[in-house]
Structures are given as C-alpha cells and as structure tokens.
Write a protein that holds these residues in place. Structure first.
Motif, PDB file in Angstrom:
ATOM      1  N   UNK A  57      -0.807   1.978  11.140  1.00  0.00           N
ATOM      2  CA  UNK A  57      -1.721   1.426  10.143  1.00  0.00           C
ATOM      3  C   UNK A  57      -1.223   1.643   8.732  1.00  0.00           C
ATOM      4  N   UNK A  58      -0.712   2.847   8.453  1.00  0.00           N
ATOM      5  CA  UNK A  58      -0.154   3.148   7.134  1.00  0.00           C
ATOM      6  C   UNK A  58       1.044   2.253   6.843  1.00  0.00           C
ATOM      7  N   UNK A  59       1.853   2.006   7.877  1.00  0.00           N
ATOM      8  CA  UNK A  59       3.031   1.167   7.711  1.00  0.00           C
ATOM      9  C   UNK A  59       2.659  -0.247   7.263  1.00  0.00           C
ATOM     10  N   UNK A  60       1.536  -0.767   7.755  1.00  0.00           N
ATOM     11  CA  UNK A  60       1.156  -2.140   7.368  1.00  0.00           C
ATOM     12  C   UNK A  60       0.798  -2.227   5.890  1.00  0.00           C
ATOM     13  N   UNK A  61       0.187  -1.162   5.360  1.00  0.00           N
ATOM     14  CA  UNK A  61      -0.142  -1.147   3.931  1.00  0.00           C
ATOM     15  C   UNK A  61       1.143  -1.164   3.104  1.00  0.00           C
TER      16      UNK A  61
END
Length: 261
Positions: A57-61
């Motif tokens: 999820x952090x990677x998508x940001x």
C-alpha cells in the motif's frame, strides 16, 4: 470516500493503484481495476495492482507521487487492500518453490513467524520486551480510539457477516456495520499477555505480542501540488521521497532499518 473527501470528480483520476500482498482469489483478477469500477469511476479510469508484500500500500503512494513528479498525470488514487481471511487459507501453491532458490536461499519462502523468530534470536529481543511493547501499543491505540483520534480516517461500512450457531453449527448471515478497528483490545494486561503460549515450541512470538490477521483497506488521493492549490484544497501531507533496501530474507522484518536512513 477518498475521492468524495478530496472534492474531485471520479473521471479526473489518471490511475488507481492498489497494493495487495496476496493478489489472488478474492483479491485477484487485478483487484485495483475492480475497486475503481466498484467505487463509481468511469471505465476510462484504469487500475493497477502492486505487490511488495507488507509495503504494498505504501508503495502505491510512492508510485503515484513519482508519476506526478514525472509529469505522467495530476490525480491518482493510491492505497491497499487485504482480504486475508478469504485468501491465506486457500493460497495457490502450485509449483511455488524454485529449485535454485530452495537450494540457495530457502528463507525466501519462510513465513513471517519464522522471520520474526529469527530477528528476535539474532538481535536478542526477548519475549518480555516484546510483551511489554505489545501491551503498550494496544493501550495507546485504545486511548486514541476512545478519544476519537481515528474517526476522520475510518468510513463506516455495512457488510453481510456470516454467523455460525454454536449449538447447532448452522450457518446464517446478518448485516453489520463496521465503524472501528476490531483488533484493538482496551482490556489488554501484561499479565494476560505473558501467559500466552508461543506460536512455536521454544519461540518468543505469541498472539499477544504479534499483529493479528486483519482484513481491511485504505485509499488516498495523490495530486499535483499546483493543481491542489488552484482548487483550494488542503493537503494532508506532502510527498518528499521514498527509498527501499534489501536484506537477508531470513530477517525480512528488519528491512526498514536499512531503508529509512
């Protein structure tokens, strides 16, 4: 809800990026595209599912922000989803192990429990310290929940819940509204946590000092700063940078120690 709160139109979104650690079954078939459609975005809005396990999820940001920086778009939705209760027990393991990796880096296939025990052993993190940290974490979270600190981050969702009758074993269903994190235990005590048996013999990881298995999701709108200012929107935060780093697979959980600096 993230789109509505940001005050933008669904058709303005350049891409929907959703992280998922196990993108199969209930979260398969490009779950990001499914989410875009289910959220009311027009079919012109694409979707991409991203897997970096716990950091998905952090990677998508980061990806969304980097695409804004690169001039590839102005408005993105980024976030994560996990339906572990629907996926983990029935994961497809056909031809899972690569022979070379099994011979040379078998730890790449270790579970989080195995890597957690390895980290605890290698870095001398005893059960007592973990228990104390776990209790403190629960009590801090419970106090913040009671004070309404999470209210602005959570959207109540009405869902259909399966219910089993304890006496007869019959299955039924009923509607419930989820309005708060269910993993928070306000009545946690150090005495109770210390009494929980380790998950594996001789280990230090227990249900009291480890994170629970959770289903959940989150989403944010990532927007070009100039456009946000032009619209009179107040950002929740500003993207400054992102870094990743590798480490030995047998101590996967220590990764942030190398990435954060």
């Amino acid at each position: 809800h993230a789109i509505e709160r940001a005050g933008i139109e669904p058709g303005e979104i350049d891409d929907v990026l959703i992280g998922c650690a196990n993108p199969e079954g209930a979260t398969g078939f490009n779950i990001a595209r499914q989410i875009a459609l289910r959220a009311g975005c027009p079919v012109s809005v694409p979707g991409m599912t991203v897997n970096r396990f716990c950091s998905s999820g952090l990677q998508t940001i980061a990806l969304a922000a980097q695409r804004v920086i690169a001039g590839e778009g102005e408005v993105f939705v980024a976030g994560g989803v996990e339906s572990i209760s629907c996926v983990q027990g029935v994961m497809n393991q056909t031809m899972l192990g690569d022979p070379w990796l099994q011979a040379n880096k078998p730890e790449i296939y270790w579970s989080m429990l195995q890597t957690a025990e390895q980290v605890a052993s290698r870095y001398a993190i005893d059960k007592e310290r973990q228990d104390e940290y776990g209790v403190r974490s629960q009590l801090f979270a419970a106090a913040a929940q009671a004070a309404g600190r999470f209210a602005d981050e959570i959207v109540p969702m009405t869902v259909t819940m399966g219910v089993a009758d304890k006496a007869s074993g019959q299955l039924a269903s009923r509607e419930v509204t989820i309005g708060a994190d269910e993993g928070i235990r306000a009545d946690t005590t150090i005495e109770a946590v210390r009494s929980i048996r380790p998950a594996q013999p001789g280990g230090v990881i227990t249900a009291g000092n480890a994170s629970q298995f959770s289903d959940g999701s989150s989403a944010v709108v990532v927007m070009d700063a100039a456009l946000a200012e032009k619209r009179g929107l107040q950002p929740l935060g500003i993207f400054r940078g992102f870094a990743v780093a590798g480490c030995e697979p047998d101590e996967m959980g220590i990764g942030p120690v190398f990435a954060v600096p």
